[in-house]
Design an enzyme around this catalytic site. Structure first.
Site, PDB file in Angstrom:
ATOM      1  N   SER A   1       0.859  -1.188   0.000  1.00 46.51           N
ATOM      2  CA  SER A   1       0.000   0.000   0.000  1.00 46.51           C
ATOM      3  C   SER A   1       0.890   1.231   0.000  1.00 46.51           C
ATOM      4  O   SER A   1       1.942   1.242   0.636  1.00 46.51           O
ATOM      5  CB  SER A   1      -0.900   0.022   1.228  1.00 46.51           C
TER       6      SER A   1
ATOM      7  N   MET B   1       0.308   0.110   4.958  1.00 50.52           N
ATOM      8  CA  MET B   1      -0.631  -1.003   5.039  1.00 50.52           C
ATOM      9  C   MET B   1      -1.445  -0.939   6.331  1.00 50.52           C
ATOM     10  O   MET B   1      -2.492  -1.574   6.451  1.00 50.52           O
ATOM     11  CB  MET B   1       0.140  -2.320   4.968  1.00 50.52           C
TER      12      MET B   1
ATOM     13  N   HIS C   1       1.889 -10.807   4.935  1.00 49.75           N
ATOM     14  CA  HIS C   1       2.762 -10.897   6.119  1.00 49.75           C
ATOM     15  C   HIS C   1       4.179 -11.276   5.685  1.00 49.75           C
ATOM     16  O   HIS C   1       4.620 -12.412   5.853  1.00 49.75           O
ATOM     17  CB  HIS C   1       2.221 -11.944   7.104  1.00 49.75           C
TER      18      HIS C   1
ATOM     19  N   ASN D   1       8.166  -5.515   9.545  1.00 55.68           N
ATOM     20  CA  ASN D   1       8.111  -6.979   9.561  1.00 55.68           C
ATOM     21  C   ASN D   1       9.383  -7.611   9.017  1.00 55.68           C
ATOM     22  O   ASN D   1       9.721  -8.748   9.367  1.00 55.68           O
ATOM     23  CB  ASN D   1       6.917  -7.471   8.745  1.00 55.68           C
TER      24      ASN D   1
ATOM     25  N   THR E   1       2.348  -7.804  13.010  1.00 54.67           N
ATOM     26  CA  THR E   1       2.446  -6.371  13.324  1.00 54.67           C
ATOM     27  C   THR E   1       2.772  -6.110  14.783  1.00 54.67           C
ATOM     28  O   THR E   1       3.582  -5.233  15.103  1.00 54.67           O
ATOM     29  CB  THR E   1       1.160  -5.634  12.922  1.00 54.67           C
TER      30      THR E   1
END
Length: 514
Positions: A119, A125, A448, A482, A494
């Protein structure tokens, strides 16, 4: 321009750094730059907090980088069928609010992580995420960070994110689901790792009005701090360095193409697990592990129609705390079967279809349909990596990325085990609906992504930064997100990333002169 702190990226991790530094060093000047635009009236708010559907869709489209139109609703079944046929397109593989890293048809077909997305907006995101914040379980914890230190950081991260397990009232259906899940799990689990409501990043009042956490809540008063500045649509193209110190950053305001050199005492790159290593690579900062050990847990998904007699067929709980349903609350909220190796070496998430990131075309509101996502670990391998181009550029004019990613035999066995366990749960709940049978989603779907800038205990080529996220060989360069998680996980990452940023921030603060 000169500043004390330069933060690149405005998502949950960048926002955590900014908040903690501003609170502990209020005299320090902090400049945060974000390549994406502001997408709503409230800076960095979660799109689920936007009540007007048209405004929410506009915010999502503005976050989609090169994709300037809404994505059509693609059900799990339609997506799975397209994958089987090799008919992969950006519309099939990406979700609203994201855009594929590689979006050309031929690139998608040859990419080993075809659904890899990001994003591009203030808040990153973090304005689109499900807000799930489970703590890592046995087998997911970072072995070289003392358990008590990590526990303290996780607790602080939960406060910053407003994590709660009471975002939704427990209905009769929800209570029955928990009962069935725990029957399936059995008694062999670690303390506090039974099936339970999912910890969610969300502020909720006594009437169950919810305000979902994103960068606006994380930053809090920092947004109005006189020494804090946030610039949108501003890309950092390169970090300049000499003798182990970042001397300046080259930034560009994209709408005007105005370029500027920023001198900062400390630089923190928290772009995401893809663009953070991309910026380091573009800057000539190329540790052996950079971009390698790229990891993402497999993601098995299905939809189930709950048996209409489900509640009646199970004995009521004598200590029931069920609530009457309050419209527009879904009958079922979000539930969690924790990762707990070796007893339950998967992460399970159960949610009402209204809350699911995956979609179904079933619209009959009289049917109670829940989505079930199950994921095992994927082995971390050096060969799974980002491949940066020396010559080609991406949509933003940065080194183009491609990806190598393969499941090992052990990974495939873990996927089949996750499917089998998920099927046990499915048969206890009701029946799988035709639109959305059990599907292994294409790599990249979970969003993820981990390991691409992993931390470690020694500068031996197997990691990019130390346990405080300081890049090896640099006095003033830190990274977050991450990508720094050095172990394979199946749980949503997260909370762990924010906890690592909390721990890292305390190290950064020690170095600030202001």
């Amino acid at each position: 321009m000169k500043t004390d702190i330069l933060i690149i990226g405005s998502g949950p991790v960048g926002a955590t750094y900014a908040r903690m530094i501003a609170e502990q060093r209020p005299n320090a000047n902090i400049l945060m730059v974000e390549v994406g635009p502001k997408v709503s009236d409230t800076i960095g708010q979660h799109v689920k907090n936007i009540t007007d559907p048209q405004q929410m869709e506009t915010a999502q489209i503005l976050s989609q980088g090169p994709k300037k139109t809404p994505y059509p609703m693609i059900s799990v079944a339609e997506r799975a069928l397209a994958v089987q046929r090799g008919e992969l397109t950006a519309d099939i593989l990406a979700r609203a609010g994201t855009h594929l890293v590689l979006d050309q048809p031929e690139e998608i077909k040859t990419n080993e992580m075809p659904s890899l997305s990001m994003s591009t907006n203030i808040g990153g995101m973090g304005i689109h995420w499900t807000c799930a914040c489970p703590r890592p379980g046995k087998g997911e914890q970072i072995p070289f960070i003392p358990a008590n230190e990590m526990d303290e950081a996780l607790t602080e991260a939960e406060k910053i994110l407003h994590v709660t397990q009471e975002a939704f009232p427990i209905s009769e259906e929800g209570e029955t689901i928990l009962h069935i899940l725990n029957q399936t799990l059995g008694d062999k689990h670690s303390p506090k790792r039974q099936a339970q409501p999912m910890p969610l990043a969300c502020k909720v009042d006594s009437e169950y009005n919810r305000y979902w956490t994103a960068s606006d809540l994380i930053l809090g008063n920092t947004l109005n701090h006189p020494n804090f500045e946030l610039r949108s649509e501003t890309i950092c193209r390169k970090l300049n360095y000499q003798n182990g110190k970042i001397t300046s950053a080259e930034i560009e305001h994209l709408p005007t193409q105005q370029k500027e050199l920023i001198e900062a005492d400390i630089v923190i790159v928290a772009a995401d697990a893809l663009r953070t290593p991309q910026l380091l690579w573009a800057s000539g900062i190329r540790p052996q592990a950079l971009g390698h050990y790229l990891n993402e847990h497999p993601f098995v998904f299905t939809f189930v129609e709950l048996d209409k007699d489900l509640v009646q067929n199970h004995s009521p709980n004598p200590t029931s705390k069920t609530h009457s349903r309050k419209s527009p609350d879904p009958t079922v909220g979000v539930f969690w079967t924790p990762f707990d190796a070796p007893n339950h070496p998967f992460h399970g998430q159960i949610m009402h279809m209204d809350l699911s990131p995956m979609k179904t075309t079933v619209t009959d509101e009289s049917k109670h349909i829940v989505g079930l996502g199950w994921g095992p670990l994927k082995e971390a391998n050096f060969e799974d990596c980002i491949v940066f181009s020396e010559t080609e550029k991406d949509y933003f004019g940065m080194p183009k990325m491609n990806f190598k990613f393969q499941y090992t035999e052990k990974d495939l066995e873990a996927i089949e085990a996750a499917k089998a366990f998920q099927q046990k749960v499915v048969h206890s709940f009701g029946k799988e609906i035709k639109d959305g049978g059990q599907t292994l989603m294409p790599p990249g779907t979970s969003l993820h992504y981990e390991g691409s800038t992993r931390m470690g205990v020694a500068n031996d080529g197997s990691s990019v930064c130390d346990t405080y996220s300081q890049v090896w060989g640099f006095d003033n360069l830190f990274i977050g997100g991450n990508g720094v998680i050095p172990v394979a996980t199946a749980s949503n990452p997260t909370l762990t990333s924010v906890a690592l940023a909390v721990r890292s921030s305390k190290q950064v603060v020690k170095q600030i002169k202001a």
